[in-house]
Design a protein around this motif. Structure first.
Motif, PDB file in Angstrom:
ATOM      1  N   ALA A   1       8.179  -1.408   3.006  1.00  0.00           N
ATOM      2  CA  ALA A   1       7.832  -2.560   2.194  1.00  0.00           C
ATOM      3  C   ALA A   1       6.283  -2.405   1.599  1.00  0.00           C
ATOM      4  O   ALA A   1       6.195  -2.643   0.384  1.00  0.00           O
ATOM      5  N   GLU A   2       5.559  -1.842   2.339  1.00  0.00           N
ATOM      6  CA  GLU A   2       3.952  -1.369   1.983  1.00  0.00           C
ATOM      7  C   GLU A   2       4.201  -0.285   0.773  1.00  0.00           C
ATOM      8  O   GLU A   2       3.583  -0.263  -0.250  1.00  0.00           O
ATOM      9  N   HIS A   3       4.961   0.616   1.060  1.00  0.00           N
ATOM     10  CA  HIS A   3       5.146   1.758   0.199  1.00  0.00           C
ATOM     11  C   HIS A   3       5.591   1.158  -1.083  1.00  0.00           C
ATOM     12  O   HIS A   3       5.151   1.727  -2.180  1.00  0.00           O
ATOM     13  N   LEU A   4       6.370   0.323  -1.280  1.00  0.00           N
ATOM     14  CA  LEU A   4       6.713  -0.362  -2.617  1.00  0.00           C
ATOM     15  C   LEU A   4       5.825  -1.049  -3.194  1.00  0.00           C
ATOM     16  O   LEU A   4       5.679  -0.983  -4.364  1.00  0.00           O
ATOM     17  N   VAL A   5       4.896  -2.000  -2.282  1.00  0.00           N
ATOM     18  CA  VAL A   5       3.828  -2.470  -3.083  1.00  0.00           C
ATOM     19  C   VAL A   5       2.833  -1.387  -3.718  1.00  0.00           C
ATOM     20  O   VAL A   5       2.494  -1.769  -4.874  1.00  0.00           O
ATOM     21  N   TRP A   6       2.614  -0.457  -3.062  1.00  0.00           N
ATOM     22  CA  TRP A   6       1.679   0.829  -3.416  1.00  0.00           C
ATOM     23  C   TRP A   6       1.940   1.442  -4.464  1.00  0.00           C
ATOM     24  O   TRP A   6       1.312   1.897  -5.564  1.00  0.00           O
ATOM     25  N   ASN A   7       3.527   1.459  -4.680  1.00  0.00           N
ATOM     26  CA  ASN A   7       3.890   2.564  -5.803  1.00  0.00           C
ATOM     27  C   ASN A   7       4.635   1.911  -6.948  1.00  0.00           C
ATOM     28  O   ASN A   7       4.922   2.405  -8.020  1.00  0.00           O
ATOM     29  N   ILE A   8       5.306   0.632  -6.751  1.00  0.00           N
ATOM     30  CA  ILE A   8       5.678   0.005  -7.749  1.00  0.00           C
ATOM     31  C   ILE A   8       4.793  -1.043  -8.402  1.00  0.00           C
ATOM     32  O   ILE A   8       4.456  -1.149  -9.524  1.00  0.00           O
ATOM     33  N   GLY A   9       4.339  -2.006  -7.473  1.00  0.00           N
ATOM     34  CA  GLY A   9       3.614  -3.204  -8.147  1.00  0.00           C
ATOM     35  C   GLY A   9       4.046  -3.743  -8.999  1.00  0.00           C
ATOM     36  O   GLY A   9       5.408  -4.455  -8.901  1.00  0.00           O
ATOM     37  N   LEU A  10       3.490  -3.785 -10.394  1.00  0.00           N
ATOM     38  CA  LEU A  10       4.058  -4.575 -11.547  1.00  0.00           C
ATOM     39  C   LEU A  10       4.606  -3.512 -12.500  1.00  0.00           C
ATOM     40  O   LEU A  10       4.950  -3.810 -13.484  1.00  0.00           O
TER      41      LEU A  10
END
Length: 307
Positions: free
Chosen positions: A227-236
């Motif tokens: 989940a942290e990887h998704l926030v840092w790499n996808i975001g908006l």
């Protein structure tokens, strides 16, 4: 040549260190590093400082002299109205007494730093002061732990002051309100400056990146690290090769909701400042901290704020 002190910021999840070389107008980074804490969110322990010391040796820091940044949530802060300086009143002592009253503690139980604020529109002849204090008990406990691992503390600093000094080159020529938004794991800190002076600081309780990661992990039923990887790499970002469009949309929505909560909490201090300094308009917003690298967050905040 004497080695420059090493700046150390003890966060809830990481401890960061940086050492500069040069001088005014010619500063550059000579060493920098970061470690993960063994007990995130808990009190700092000797094991944390031992890791920091080992990292400093490994990453070619020079010397053992450090300046520690006092966490904002441990500071005693307040804005107060005092008599005019021309009155000859002992303003520093009055500020100490008032800060102790505001936080219901003994007036001699803390160290204090205070500075004059630009005169508000309705100031009259009064002196407006912002003060920050750090209790002797907490300071001594922190110093004991750090120095037990062989480091030498040469100063304790207010994190808002340290961040604003670091951002000085980016704020040259700003005549209105400048904001520095520090997006950390546990919380966000908002620092507002006017006429090169810190005039307000506020902890944004809902501003921690960690809460976004936790919420996203529960919603998508995935491991915390994923989940942290998704926030840092996808975001908006609207597209991502790593996940399906449906997952991408969920991440977008989570980060967008995070931005909305930041904006909502920022409106109160910004409204306060517009009343204090009606001629000063929001001009520059700087993002610092880990959350500043979330893809798209800069543009999203820019689209909904007046900066």
């Amino acid at each position: 040549m004497l080695n420059r002190p090493i700046g150390v910021d003890i966060g809830g999840r990481r401890i960061k260190a940086v050492q500069l070389r040069g001088g005014p107008g010619q500063w550059s980074i000579s060493a920098a590093g970061c470690i993960m804490r063994d007990n995130p969110g808990g009190p700092v322990e000797r094991a944390d400082i031992a890791q920091l010391r080992d990292m400093m040796v490994r990453d070619s820091f020079k010397g053992r002299r450090v300046v520690l940044s006092v966490p904002f949530n441990q500071l005693l802060t307040g804005i107060m109205e005092l008599p005019p300086r021309s009155s000859g009143a002992p303003l520093d002592e009055l500020a100490r007494t008032e800060l102790a009253r505001m936080h219901r503690c003994e007036r001699d139980s803390f160290e204090i730093a205070c500075w004059d604020l630009p005169a508000p529109a309705r100031a009259g002849g009064a002196t407006y002061v912002m003060a920050a204090g750090f209790s002797h008990e907490k300071a001594n406990a922190l110093v004991d732990i750090v120095e037990a691992e062989g480091l030498e503390i040469c100063a304790l600093d207010i994190s808002a002051s340290a961040v604003s000094r670091a951002c000085t080159p980016l704020l040259e020529g700003v005549t209105g309100i400048a904001a520095i938004l520090d997006l950390g794991w546990d919380q966000a800190d908002l620092v507002l400056l006017y006429q090169d002076v810190i005039v307000y600081e506020r902890k944004l309780i809902k501003g921690g990146i960690g809460s976004v990661v936790d919420s996203l992990g529960r919603q998508l039923k995935m491991h915390h690290e994923k989940a942290e990887h998704l926030v840092w790499n996808i975001g908006l970002s609207p597209e991502c090769d790593d996940v399906t469009p449906a997952f991408c949309k969920v991440v977008n929505q989570a980060v967008n909701a995070y931005c909305e909560s930041l904006v909502e909490e920022m409106r109160i201090p910004l409204s306060y400042l517009s009343n204090q300094y009606p001629d000063a308009s929001p001009e520059t917003l700087l993002l610092v901290g880990g959350g500043g690298r979330i893809p798209g967050i800069e543009g999203q905040l820019k689209s909904v704020l007046d900066f």
